[in-house]
Design an enzyme around this catalytic site. Structure first.
Site, PDB file in Angstrom:
ATOM      1  N   ALA A   1       0.841  -1.196   0.000  1.00  0.00           N
ATOM      2  CA  ALA A   1       0.000   0.000   0.000  1.00  0.00           C
ATOM      3  C   ALA A   1       0.877   1.248   0.000  1.00  0.00           C
ATOM      4  CB  ALA A   1      -0.944   0.004   1.202  1.00  0.00           C
ATOM      5  N   ASP A   2       1.919   1.237   0.823  1.00  0.00           N
ATOM      6  CA  ASP A   2       2.870   2.348   0.836  1.00  0.00           C
ATOM      7  C   ASP A   2       3.630   2.439  -0.481  1.00  0.00           C
ATOM      8  OD1 ASP A   2       3.445   3.811   3.626  1.00  0.00           O
ATOM      9  OD2 ASP A   2       2.773   1.780   4.047  1.00  0.00           O
ATOM     10  N   ILE A   3       4.181   1.313  -0.919  1.00  0.00           N
ATOM     11  CA  ILE A   3       5.012   1.345  -2.118  1.00  0.00           C
ATOM     12  C   ILE A   3       4.181   1.674  -3.348  1.00  0.00           C
ATOM     13  CG2 ILE A   3       6.453  -0.077  -3.626  1.00  0.00           C
ATOM     14  CD1 ILE A   3       7.486  -1.475  -1.110  1.00  0.00           C
ATOM     15  N   ALA A  48       3.501   5.287  -3.307  1.00  0.00           N
ATOM     16  CA  ALA A  48       4.751   5.992  -3.624  1.00  0.00           C
ATOM     17  C   ALA A  48       5.016   6.000  -5.118  1.00  0.00           C
ATOM     18  CB  ALA A  48       5.918   5.341  -2.884  1.00  0.00           C
TER      19      ALA A  48
END
Length: 412
Positions: A180-182, A185
């Site tokens: 989810a973060d990557i 990003a």
């Protein structure tokens, strides 16, 4: 023929000359700005004095004999670190000063916090109309959930990923890295680059304006559901967990062997013919139940009943040799040691080294972006906390007296 991108013509990256002020921490923001740094941008990482990015304390493991966490090191190369206390007016003014001369500003504070500090988009663009301001958050800047806290695990659950990850009938499983973060990003990096390009193209007068970029982890997860989301929207039936299987391709999964697992991707009719030949099973190729991919998906259980014994009686290496000799995409399941000893990883430069002032030689995953003229590079080690505070502030006009005043104010 040697690919042109193997030997770039120049030494500087395509974003050389672009300055990024990175007021983010943990993963989504730092991964975004690391990519910009790999592409040549001068990334100035702003951190809280004495504490720094949260991930500095996420250890073990650490790198070398230092106390730098492997997590922090993984997403913070090609940056300079400035320690600023944004709870003080002096710290906030120093950040404003840097933002006046920056091309990009990235932050992932709680929605509304930068506006409280006078560091919101409208505040900063008033003095720098060309600024691209990237705001990263859990749920975005509007909607009923905008003020909720968010971490990757929650995003994978709420965005649908955990509903399709794991074995059928089993417990929900998160993907092994914080996708989810990557994922967010990656979207943020694309949006920042698009905004920079639009600024340069503008209306042709050379006075391009910046804009605000709003990217959320939740939106990224929903978007990443891609064909799984579309399957639901087309049928009204939510897809479930299938282990390593694929909902619309068969066989496309991991099979247990005598000593491990082999992963096979039979994604076309041509590969199916070669797959059957590799296993010396012409009867499967001639079976009407398996004539097309649609047939194989429909009769998946019968197909697996035929294939499971073929794999279970052979060792993984034997299976892979058979499949490779018939040009069938397949692999064993490799851990990180296997990955980084792979000659392909070495050949592509996906294992890099950089010297670190306290950890010695640090090995890092490389950048997967190869450009024929302006390369990605690993120029700087992941910085120590506040390693470049004076250097950067002096570049922005702070002299000895001004730096002393900031120290007296606990701003640096």
């Amino acid at each position: 023929m040697v690919a042109e991108a193997r030997d770039p013509e120049e030494e500087e990256g395509p974003l050389s000359g672009v300055t990024v002020v990175d007021a983010s921490q943990v993963l989504v923001g730092p991964f975004c700005t690391m990519q910009l740094g790999d592409l040549g941008a001068d990334v100035i990482k702003v951190e809280r004095p004495g504490v720094g990015d949260q991930t500095r304390g996420w250890h073990p493991p650490t790198v070398g004999e230092s106390d730098e966490s492997a997590y922090y090191v993984s997403v913070n190369r090609n940056k300079r670190s400035v320690a600023l206390n944004l709870q003080t007016e002096g710290g906030r003014e120093a950040l404003r000063t840097m933002a006046r001369e920056a091309d990009v500003f990235v932050e992932n504070f709680r929605v509304g916090k930068t506006e409280e500090w006078g560091l919101g988009y409208e505040d900063l663009r008033a003095e720098n109309p060309g600024l691209v301001y990237c705001a990263l958050s859990g749920y975005g800047e509007w909607g009923p959930d905008r003020d909720r806290p968010a971490y990757d695990l929650v995003m994978q659950a709420e965005g649908g990923m955990m509903s399709i990850t794991g074995v059928e009938g089993g417990a929900p499983v998160r993907v092994g890295v914080a996708i989810a973060d990557i994922g967010a990003a990656m979207y943020a990096t694309q949006a920042v680059l698009a905004a920079l390009l639009e600024r340069e193209l503008g209306d042709g007068d050379g006075n391009g304006r910046g804009q605000k970029v709003d990217v959320s982890l939740f939106d990224g997860q929903v978007a990443w559901m891609s064909y799984m989301a579309q399957a639901y929207l087309a049928t009204g039936d939510p897809p479930g967990r299938m282990g390593s299987r694929h909902p619309t391709i068969a066989p496309y999964q991991a099979f247990e062997t005598a000593d491990g697992y082999a992963v096979v991707a039979v994604a076309s009719e041509a590969i199916w013919e070669r797959f059957c030949a590799a296993l010396d099973r012409p009867d499967l190729a001639a079976d009407d139940r398996f004539a097309t991919n649609t047939d194989r998906v429909e009769h998946r259980e019968a197909l697996e009943a035929e294939l499971d014994p073929e794999f279970a009686t052979r060792e993984t290496g034997t299976v892979l040799d058979l499949l490779s000799s018939h040009d069938v995409p397949a692999s064993d399941v490799r851990d990180m040691s296997d990955v980084f000893s792979n000659p392909q990883v070495r050949a592509r430069g996906m294992l890099r080294e950089v010297e670190h002032p306290t950890a010695g030689t640090v090995r890092l995953p490389g950048s997967p972006m190869f450009l024929s003229r302006t390369p990605t590079t690993v120029r700087r080690h992941p910085p120590l906390l506040g390693e470049h505070t004076e250097e950067v502030l002096r570049e922005h006009g702070y002299d000895d007296g001004a730096l002393a005043a900031l120290r007296a104010d606990d701003a640096i």
